[in-house]
Design a protein around this motif. Structure first.
Motif, PDB file in Angstrom:
ATOM      1  N   HIS A   1     -28.948 -20.220  72.032  1.00  0.00           N
ATOM      2  CA  HIS A   1     -28.647 -21.562  72.534  1.00  0.00           C
ATOM      3  C   HIS A   1     -28.593 -22.557  71.385  1.00  0.00           C
ATOM      4  O   HIS A   1     -27.692 -23.412  71.326  1.00  0.00           O
ATOM      5  CB  HIS A   1     -29.695 -21.978  73.568  1.00  0.00           C
ATOM      6  CG  HIS A   1     -29.330 -23.221  74.300  1.00  0.00           C
ATOM      7  ND1 HIS A   1     -29.792 -24.457  73.910  1.00  0.00           N
ATOM      8  CD2 HIS A   1     -28.542 -23.425  75.371  1.00  0.00           C
ATOM      9  CE1 HIS A   1     -29.292 -25.371  74.722  1.00  0.00           C
ATOM     10  NE2 HIS A   1     -28.529 -24.775  75.609  1.00  0.00           N
ATOM     11  N   HIS A   2     -29.515 -22.464  70.458  1.00  0.00           N
ATOM     12  CA  HIS A   2     -29.546 -23.353  69.295  1.00  0.00           C
ATOM     13  C   HIS A   2     -28.262 -23.218  68.472  1.00  0.00           C
ATOM     14  O   HIS A   2     -27.645 -24.217  68.091  1.00  0.00           O
ATOM     15  CB  HIS A   2     -30.767 -23.038  68.432  1.00  0.00           C
ATOM     16  CG  HIS A   2     -30.851 -23.851  67.192  1.00  0.00           C
ATOM     17  ND1 HIS A   2     -31.339 -25.134  67.187  1.00  0.00           N
ATOM     18  CD2 HIS A   2     -30.499 -23.563  65.917  1.00  0.00           C
ATOM     19  CE1 HIS A   2     -31.275 -25.613  65.954  1.00  0.00           C
ATOM     20  NE2 HIS A   2     -30.773 -24.672  65.160  1.00  0.00           N
TER      21      HIS A   2
ATOM     22  N   ARG B   1     -33.309 -18.664  73.173  1.00  0.00           N
ATOM     23  CA  ARG B   1     -33.450 -19.983  72.537  1.00  0.00           C
ATOM     24  C   ARG B   1     -32.689 -20.040  71.212  1.00  0.00           C
ATOM     25  O   ARG B   1     -32.047 -21.046  70.898  1.00  0.00           O
ATOM     26  CB  ARG B   1     -34.927 -20.327  72.320  1.00  0.00           C
ATOM     27  CG  ARG B   1     -35.622 -20.759  73.597  1.00  0.00           C
ATOM     28  CD  ARG B   1     -36.976 -21.390  73.335  1.00  0.00           C
ATOM     29  NE  ARG B   1     -37.938 -20.496  72.714  1.00  0.00           N
ATOM     30  CZ  ARG B   1     -38.743 -19.661  73.387  1.00  0.00           C
ATOM     31  NH1 ARG B   1     -38.696 -19.612  74.705  1.00  0.00           N
ATOM     32  NH2 ARG B   1     -39.592 -18.896  72.742  1.00  0.00           N
ATOM     33  N   LYS B   2     -32.739 -18.966  70.439  1.00  0.00           N
ATOM     34  CA  LYS B   2     -32.010 -18.929  69.164  1.00  0.00           C
ATOM     35  C   LYS B   2     -30.507 -18.996  69.393  1.00  0.00           C
ATOM     36  O   LYS B   2     -29.793 -19.718  68.691  1.00  0.00           O
ATOM     37  CB  LYS B   2     -32.361 -17.658  68.385  1.00  0.00           C
ATOM     38  CG  LYS B   2     -33.756 -17.664  67.821  1.00  0.00           C
ATOM     39  CD  LYS B   2     -34.041 -16.378  67.066  1.00  0.00           C
ATOM     40  CE  LYS B   2     -35.455 -16.350  66.535  1.00  0.00           C
ATOM     41  NZ  LYS B   2     -35.728 -15.092  65.801  1.00  0.00           N
TER      42      LYS B   2
ATOM     43  N   SER C   1     -28.736 -32.533  71.678  1.00  0.00           N
ATOM     44  CA  SER C   1     -30.093 -31.992  71.782  1.00  0.00           C
ATOM     45  C   SER C   1     -30.029 -30.490  71.960  1.00  0.00           C
ATOM     46  O   SER C   1     -29.168 -29.975  72.652  1.00  0.00           O
ATOM     47  CB  SER C   1     -30.850 -32.637  72.926  1.00  0.00           C
ATOM     48  OG  SER C   1     -30.228 -32.329  74.146  1.00  0.00           O
ATOM     49  N   ARG C   2     -30.936 -29.823  71.325  1.00  0.00           N
ATOM     50  CA  ARG C   2     -30.939 -28.362  71.366  1.00  0.00           C
ATOM     51  C   ARG C   2     -32.093 -27.921  72.186  1.00  0.00           C
ATOM     52  O   ARG C   2     -33.066 -27.622  72.143  1.00  0.00           O
ATOM     53  CB  ARG C   2     -30.979 -27.807  69.965  1.00  0.00           C
ATOM     54  CG  ARG C   2     -29.703 -28.158  69.226  1.00  0.00           C
ATOM     55  CD  ARG C   2     -29.732 -27.594  67.834  1.00  0.00           C
ATOM     56  NE  ARG C   2     -28.534 -28.040  67.146  1.00  0.00           N
ATOM     57  CZ  ARG C   2     -27.821 -27.286  66.376  1.00  0.00           C
ATOM     58  NH1 ARG C   2     -28.133 -26.062  66.161  1.00  0.00           N
ATOM     59  NH2 ARG C   2     -26.763 -27.747  65.766  1.00  0.00           N
TER      60      ARG C   2
ATOM     61  N   THR D   1     -25.101 -24.756  70.177  1.00  0.00           N
ATOM     62  CA  THR D   1     -25.154 -26.172  70.531  1.00  0.00           C
ATOM     63  C   THR D   1     -24.528 -26.979  69.401  1.00  0.00           C
ATOM     64  O   THR D   1     -24.915 -26.820  68.246  1.00  0.00           O
ATOM     65  CB  THR D   1     -26.609 -26.623  70.757  1.00  0.00           C
ATOM     66  OG1 THR D   1     -27.153 -25.855  71.832  1.00  0.00           O
ATOM     67  CG2 THR D   1     -26.685 -28.097  71.114  1.00  0.00           C
TER      68      THR D   1
END
Length: 98
Positions: free
Chosen positions: A88-89, A85-86, A97-98, A92
């Motif tokens: 991907h954030h 998730r980190k 949208s994250r 992005t």
């Protein structure tokens, strides 16, 4: 260069586990193993190829971590979902949208 954690699990296993998780999020990821270098994970956002990163694994104080290329910890290898998730954030583009 074979790199293993304290339990004998190769770094490539940790990186492959993270690769699978990142692909679920739509990122391109592949493990690169080169002679005389520790294995690394190359991650690219296919929607914004300029957004890419190299991730590796290494120990610190008895715990194995995923690390950014700039030598900052992302999270422990036991928390691949959180680490994904980190990443991907970070990969992005701003305003999406994250």
């Amino acid at each position: 260069m074979a790199v293993t954690d304290d339990t004998g699990i190769p770094a490539t296993v940790h990186l492959t586990r993270l690769t699978e998780r990142l692909k679920e999020d739509g990122l391109h990821a592949r493990v690169r193993v080169a002679s005389r270098r520790p294995p690394e994970l190359i991650v690219v956002n296919p929607d914004a190829p300029a957004l890419s990163e190299i991730v590796y694994t290494a120990p610190q104080e008895g715990t194995w971590w995923y690390w950014w290329s700039w030598h900052e910890k992302i999270g422990p290898v036991a928390e691949a979902d959180v680490v994904a998730r980190k990443i991907h954030h970070v990969l992005t583009p701003t305003g999406r949208s994250r």
